[in-house]
Design a protein around this motif. Sequence first.
Motif, short mmCIF file in Angstrom:
data_model
loop_
_atom_site.label_atom_id
_atom_site.label_comp_id
_atom_site.label_asym_id
_atom_site.label_seq_id
_atom_site.Cartn_x
_atom_site.Cartn_y
_atom_site.Cartn_z
N LYS A 182 49.01 31.81 -8.08
CA LYS A 182 48.35 32.30 -6.81
C LYS A 182 48.56 31.17 -5.77
O LYS A 182 48.87 31.41 -4.71
CB LYS A 182 46.84 32.53 -7.15
CG LYS A 182 46.13 32.86 -5.69
CD LYS A 182 44.84 33.06 -6.09
CE LYS A 182 44.18 33.52 -4.94
NZ LYS A 182 43.68 32.32 -4.07
N ASP A 183 48.20 29.99 -6.40
CA ASP A 183 48.52 28.91 -5.32
C ASP A 183 50.03 28.45 -4.71
O ASP A 183 50.16 28.54 -3.48
CB ASP A 183 48.01 27.29 -5.81
CG ASP A 183 48.19 26.21 -5.08
OD1 ASP A 183 48.01 26.67 -3.88
OD2 ASP A 183 48.05 25.11 -5.58
N LEU A 184 50.98 28.85 -5.78
CA LEU A 184 52.42 28.68 -5.33
C LEU A 184 53.00 29.89 -4.56
O LEU A 184 53.52 29.71 -3.42
CB LEU A 184 53.18 28.54 -6.54
CG LEU A 184 54.61 28.45 -6.29
CD1 LEU A 184 55.04 27.01 -5.70
CD2 LEU A 184 55.49 28.32 -7.86
N ARG A 185 52.36 30.97 -4.80
CA ARG A 185 52.69 32.01 -4.07
C ARG A 185 52.18 31.96 -2.51
O ARG A 185 52.76 32.44 -1.60
CB ARG A 185 52.13 33.40 -4.53
CG ARG A 185 52.65 34.64 -4.04
CD ARG A 185 52.06 35.84 -4.53
NE ARG A 185 52.61 37.25 -4.08
CZ ARG A 185 51.88 38.27 -3.88
NH1 ARG A 185 50.74 38.29 -4.06
NH2 ARG A 185 52.68 39.28 -3.53
N GLU A 186 50.94 31.49 -2.42
CA GLU A 186 50.25 31.41 -1.23
C GLU A 186 51.21 30.23 -0.27
O GLU A 186 51.26 30.25 0.86
CB GLU A 186 48.72 31.11 -1.18
CG GLU A 186 48.05 32.16 -1.74
CD GLU A 186 46.56 31.96 -1.71
OE1 GLU A 186 46.23 30.80 -1.88
OE2 GLU A 186 45.71 32.76 -1.89
N LYS A 187 51.50 29.26 -0.91
CA LYS A 187 52.28 27.94 -0.36
C LYS A 187 53.73 28.65 -0.07
O LYS A 187 54.25 28.04 1.17
CB LYS A 187 52.43 27.11 -1.27
CG LYS A 187 51.25 25.90 -1.51
CD LYS A 187 51.43 24.86 -2.15
CE LYS A 187 50.25 24.00 -2.60
NZ LYS A 187 49.75 23.36 -1.08
N GLY B 297 55.18 32.33 -0.43
CA GLY B 297 55.23 33.57 -0.02
C GLY B 297 56.42 34.27 -0.91
O GLY B 297 56.81 35.26 -0.81
N ALA B 298 56.71 33.55 -2.08
CA ALA B 298 57.81 33.99 -3.03
C ALA B 298 56.96 34.85 -4.08
O ALA B 298 55.82 34.95 -4.17
CB ALA B 298 58.43 32.84 -3.78
N GLY B 299 57.80 35.86 -4.82
CA GLY B 299 57.52 36.74 -5.56
C GLY B 299 56.51 36.11 -6.68
O GLY B 299 56.87 34.94 -6.97
N LYS C 280 56.06 32.19 -11.29
CA LYS C 280 55.86 32.04 -12.53
C LYS C 280 57.15 31.12 -13.13
O LYS C 280 56.94 30.15 -14.10
CB LYS C 280 55.68 33.07 -13.41
CG LYS C 280 55.28 32.79 -14.74
CD LYS C 280 55.00 34.08 -15.76
CE LYS C 280 54.52 33.66 -17.10
NZ LYS C 280 54.44 34.79 -18.10
N LYS C 281 58.11 31.62 -12.88
CA LYS C 281 59.47 30.85 -13.45
C LYS C 281 59.75 29.73 -12.88
O LYS C 281 60.01 28.52 -13.64
CB LYS C 281 60.75 31.68 -13.08
CG LYS C 281 62.08 31.19 -13.66
CD LYS C 281 63.31 31.96 -13.36
CE LYS C 281 64.63 31.83 -14.09
NZ LYS C 281 65.66 32.56 -13.63
N ALA C 282 59.46 29.41 -11.61
CA ALA C 282 59.43 28.03 -11.00
C ALA C 282 58.56 27.05 -11.56
O ALA C 282 58.79 26.01 -11.91
CB ALA C 282 59.22 28.23 -9.45
N LEU C 283 57.23 27.51 -11.75
CA LEU C 283 56.33 26.69 -12.39
C LEU C 283 56.66 26.38 -13.97
O LEU C 283 56.47 25.35 -14.50
CB LEU C 283 54.98 27.44 -12.47
CG LEU C 283 54.35 27.45 -11.05
CD1 LEU C 283 53.28 28.45 -11.05
CD2 LEU C 283 53.90 25.93 -10.69
N THR C 284 57.32 27.25 -14.75
CA THR C 284 57.83 27.08 -16.12
C THR C 284 58.82 26.20 -16.06
O THR C 284 58.79 25.02 -16.90
CB THR C 284 58.41 28.27 -16.63
OG1 THR C 284 57.34 29.22 -16.66
CG2 THR C 284 58.79 28.22 -18.04
#
Length: 308
Positions: free
Chosen positions: A10-15, A17-19, A24-28
Amino acid sequence: MPEITAALVKDLREKTGAGMMDCKKALTETGGEIEPAVDWLRKKGLAAAAKRSGRVAAEGLIGVASAPHRAAMVEVNAETDFVARNELFQTAALTVAKVALDVEGDVSALAAANTPDGRSVSEMISGLIATVGENMVVRRSARFKVGQGAIASYIHNAAAPDVGRIGVLVAIEGAGDQAKIQELGRKIAMHVAATSPLSLSVDDLDPAAVEHEKTILTEQAMESGKPAGVVEKMVEGRIRKFYEEVVLLKQAFVMNPDQTIEQLVAETGKALGAPLKVTGFVRLALGEGVEKKTDDFAAEVAAVTGQG
């Protein structure tokens, strides 16, 4: 490997705007680290983090006030848009802006300054909280002064005269017809409202931010497989483009894209017979950078992360 939680996605998406799946893949790929994940998404062309703005959560108003050779702008927040439409609240926002005209210092100094009825700004806001029943706060303020020239203001999405959801101040130093300088400043202020530049000039940009941008652009260019010399030229061109996008004086004027703001100021000064210089600008968007709670997002994230 750290657990990729719903909160991280959620945090990464809000920062960015990515899907969600991309987040999830970026965080992995980055071991659950947010900032490296932002960079990973940008390198893959999945996010434009350099120009993102925070989600708007706070309601309220931006208010502006002007006097000869000075102007001030404030953000006063409330909990609901309903209160922002209330005449009492609008009057309070304008009162705070007028007080800010004569205040040196930050928001804490403004809170302690007196309003025309003898109460401090803080006391006035506290009284309004008791009357309306919502929490309120003076969140930000800005002020400009010029010796010779003009400070123009512009309010976008105005709720009433001099109050709205986006406000801009532009300070211009120079001799000549003050009405013409004011007109120029208002045009630039409208431009700033539309384009949200990061800085006045290239020199004003944070050097660390520029180096970070160069690193991202270099890695993007290297993926083309071209020789190092070609990659260097590609990055130089992209950095120039970056400046044209985020630096006010380098931006194409929205009312005449064939002309930069820098050229507009120079040509206006020439027509007035005296050089002009934009000495500063500020743009306040209501609730900028404040997180907004969402009611329907948790289940969606849980489905992606396998939680819930």
